[in-house]
Scaffold this motif. Sequence first.
Motif, mmCIF file in Angstrom:
data_model
loop_
_atom_site.group_PDB
_atom_site.id
_atom_site.type_symbol
_atom_site.label_atom_id
_atom_site.label_comp_id
_atom_site.label_asym_id
_atom_site.label_seq_id
_atom_site.Cartn_x
_atom_site.Cartn_y
_atom_site.Cartn_z
ATOM 1 N N THR A 1 15.264 0.910 -12.976
ATOM 2 C CA THR A 1 14.476 1.709 -13.911
ATOM 3 C C THR A 1 14.794 3.177 -13.648
ATOM 4 O O THR A 1 14.615 3.666 -12.543
ATOM 5 C CB THR A 1 12.976 1.460 -13.695
ATOM 6 O OG1 THR A 1 12.741 0.072 -13.850
ATOM 7 C CG2 THR A 1 12.147 2.236 -14.693
ATOM 8 N N GLU A 2 15.269 3.812 -14.683
ATOM 9 C CA GLU A 2 15.677 5.204 -14.569
ATOM 10 C C GLU A 2 14.454 6.103 -14.310
ATOM 11 O O GLU A 2 13.362 5.810 -14.776
ATOM 12 C CB GLU A 2 16.314 5.579 -15.907
ATOM 13 C CG GLU A 2 17.036 6.889 -15.926
ATOM 14 C CD GLU A 2 17.256 7.330 -17.360
ATOM 15 O OE1 GLU A 2 17.489 8.512 -17.562
ATOM 16 O OE2 GLU A 2 17.180 6.470 -18.276
ATOM 17 N N VAL A 3 14.651 7.154 -13.564
ATOM 18 C CA VAL A 3 13.569 8.124 -13.341
ATOM 19 C C VAL A 3 13.998 9.460 -13.939
ATOM 20 O O VAL A 3 14.675 10.245 -13.288
ATOM 21 C CB VAL A 3 13.276 8.304 -11.836
ATOM 22 C CG1 VAL A 3 12.055 9.201 -11.645
ATOM 23 C CG2 VAL A 3 13.058 6.970 -11.168
ATOM 24 N N PRO A 4 13.626 9.719 -15.198
ATOM 25 C CA PRO A 4 14.004 10.997 -15.788
ATOM 26 C C PRO A 4 13.417 12.153 -14.976
ATOM 27 O O PRO A 4 12.356 11.995 -14.376
ATOM 28 C CB PRO A 4 13.366 10.953 -17.179
ATOM 29 C CG PRO A 4 13.107 9.524 -17.455
ATOM 30 C CD PRO A 4 12.874 8.881 -16.129
#
Lengths: 145, 789
Positions: free
Chosen positions: A34-37
């Motif tokens: 899960t990307e963490v902007p």
Amino acid sequence: MIDDDQICTFYLDEQVFGVEVKAVQEVIRYQNMTEVPLADESVCGLINLRGQIVTAIDLRTRMGLPEREPEQLPMNIIVRSACGNATSFLVDRIGEVKEVDNQNFELPPGTLRGDARELVRGAYKTETDLILILDMERAMTVMDA
Amino acid sequence: MNIEDAELIKDFVIESQEHLGDIEKDFLTMELQGAEIDLDLVNHVFRAIHSIKGAAGFLGLPVLESLAHREEEVLNKIRNREVIPTVEVVSTLLSATDGLKELLDCIEVSNDMDVSEKIAALDRILSGSSESNDTEAANPSDDSQRDNEQLVKESEATLDQATAAVETLVNEDSTPSPSDATASNDDTAPSPVATPAPKPTPKPTKQVEAAKSPSSLSSDSSPAETSIRVDVGLLDTLMNQVGELVLARNQMLQFAERFDDNEYNTTSQRLNLITSELQEGVMKTRMQPIGNVWSKFPRLVRDLAQICEKEVRIEMQGKETELDKTIIEAIKDPLTHLVRNTVDHGIESPDVREAYGKDREGCLMLRAFHEGGQVNIEICDDGAGLNVDRIRTKAIEKSVITEQQAQSMDEQEICNLIFAPGFSTAEKVSNVSGRGVGMDVVKTNIEKIGGTLDLESHSGLGTTVRIKIPLTLAIIPALLVKCAENRFAIPQVNLMELVRLEGEQATSKIDWIQNAPVYRLRGQLLPLVDLRNILGKAPKERADNVESEVINIVVLRADDQQFGLIVESINDTEEIVVKPLSAQIKELPVYSGATILGDGSVALILDVLGVAQRGRVLQSSGSRNPGSQDDSSNAEAERLQSLLVLGIGQKRQVAMHMSQVARLEQVPDHMIEEANGQSVIQYRGKILPLIDMASVLGVPRSRTVTPGDDGEASTELASELTNQVVVYSEDGRSFGLVVDRIIDIVEADIDLVESTSGNGLLGSAIIQDRVIDLLDLPTVIQSAGHRLA
């Protein structure tokens, strides 16, 4: 100089690195993340490790090495810091566990550049390779963007 | 001290604290019963103190032991009906119990702590009754011999105490103790006797005590047998693992559907059931009744009432209402503070109450109940209610609000000012409450755990503070939204409503004031923030055809301010388990945590406050005002403010606070009517007086619209002239300010240059390289010939 006489080796951009075996919790294959902007660029994302959320850090980005080929999937090395926090390091591929002798330990070569120099504690000379020992705690610490 | 001893002592401390925890209320009951003592009750307290004494002696804690011993002696006399538990006696016992607690809290240094004062107070009670019974009186002096070591230390202090004791006793009238003189004599007596006495070997005594304690324990151990003490950390781990089991089960159930094997299906269904029950059970282990926190309030209220010379009765409803342990811990202090405030400020003194025809005794009511997945806690009193005028004056005095703001606020809003930082109405600072840091801390603490706080006051009838808090912090209901291929969870507490705009609406319903999009939600302007923007992603490409354009707006509330968050899609609501973020990303203010979703993937939890701040919807936290009608004020001038810039005449630009703007309307000329010599329009079934800003400010009206400045207006210019109207409400009355152009919404750090008052302007400031006047709306309205209600 490390306390353990066994190190777990891995490859980043064809260079051999190592971390103490006792700090390594496990090695797992690539997982969806899960990307963490907004986070630091070396933070690749979050993975679910059996109910525990672990932050994955791409060691290539962290070390300032060129990016991986898109088709080349990295491996996760899950390490635990002294205070028990788990972090996942993304590496190109995993090597073997090697016995090392502190007599062969040397401080990082002066030619090492930038980020990498800060994150490498030293090198072990083996007959074939030079294994760079990663400063795990430093590599884990990422300044926020 | 070896490790085993340390372990033992730790257990002893926890156990003793539990013993002490519930005897407080027994003391209070004893006080109520007076001479008609309930033997079982006294025995219960006696046993509790006795076990502490026994164990303390065994573990080599002489100070603790001696204090517990004296207390036990007094209780013994009460049990034998030699001492009547009057208010004074109970006060002494309570303070001795406090002493025990203090000693337990710092057990390592307890042997060096001084409790002589408390022991002396207990001795006074003991000696007071010794007149009537000489054989009993022999005991305390024996004990004091045993504790002589300590008394030597204390002997210096004894004289002072004796004086103090006399003073206390002078104030007492109903003590069973005989005369002041005897009391002080008796008080000093033990030490000279004790000093020369040979020091008895402490060991045998301790063994005797130790031998006694098991018997007392066994008679008192019924709750201990059915419960064990478990580390909260272990429960957390257990809960995590159960969470994992739930995920594994979910995956297995999916397989079961695919295989269509009967036996496999039955097994997986059973697994399903067991897992659900297990999950429920583990959740329950963390729940505790709110009565655990409340149990200390009767004592608190009693003591406070005595200090404030008031009569207060405390009533509790819904003691058994259960809450997560972490929440129980978190609300302990705020609740204590509220109760303290109620007794100190809320309830009047008995004489005043009587004058108003109320019971002399005030009533403080605590109520807890479950409602809509939340726990409601109410603290009600039948006191004087809040003094609205005084709060208003104080708030202005302490520049919490300005006079203008005060005028526009209703009673409810004024009452809520007591939660504003730096506010305290106490005329003088009492040691009970009123240090000026109080209610705002209460509010922040409650909000920190996702709760809300609400205050209702009726003058002369009382005040009610309502707290709503989630059942548990670990699991929260959340809305899942999607943005830039990522899923995010938004806590349900912050969620107000969802708005979906499709096709034509998606473009027409959103107004752009320069770069700031706003949506008119039932007439109110709702600032919009795009989540993509917040997260630093490239803006979404617009759909090719208008029909497929969809905008999802999640209306959120952060710190009393509403705003709309534009997301790509809205998925579902889910109960999520909140997990902390790792150190690498903890500092990012837009996330409050992470969670694992039903399918095993990780989603970040958005911190609504952080998002609002990043989206610049919220002014930085301190500058927020409790009133909905914020006025500009010099006190706030140096902070960042959100302003609506209006164009009047050819060149003139003025600004007003966004918070003053109720609505923006476009009114065609033919709608404007004339009434009582004023221009008015019919607006939402009411008459809205129009104020022409150009004439107020003495600027010639310009209807020429610069092309590109406001595209919409220029197209409409062809058919009919429209007026831009800013609707402004004050004191329940609305006015329409007719302006020529609506130019922009700016966030600006205003440095106001004050102008001469009375011309409808607060002053001028440089905003975005232009000199702009700030409107003083109440004056504008007055100068236009309208009187404020």
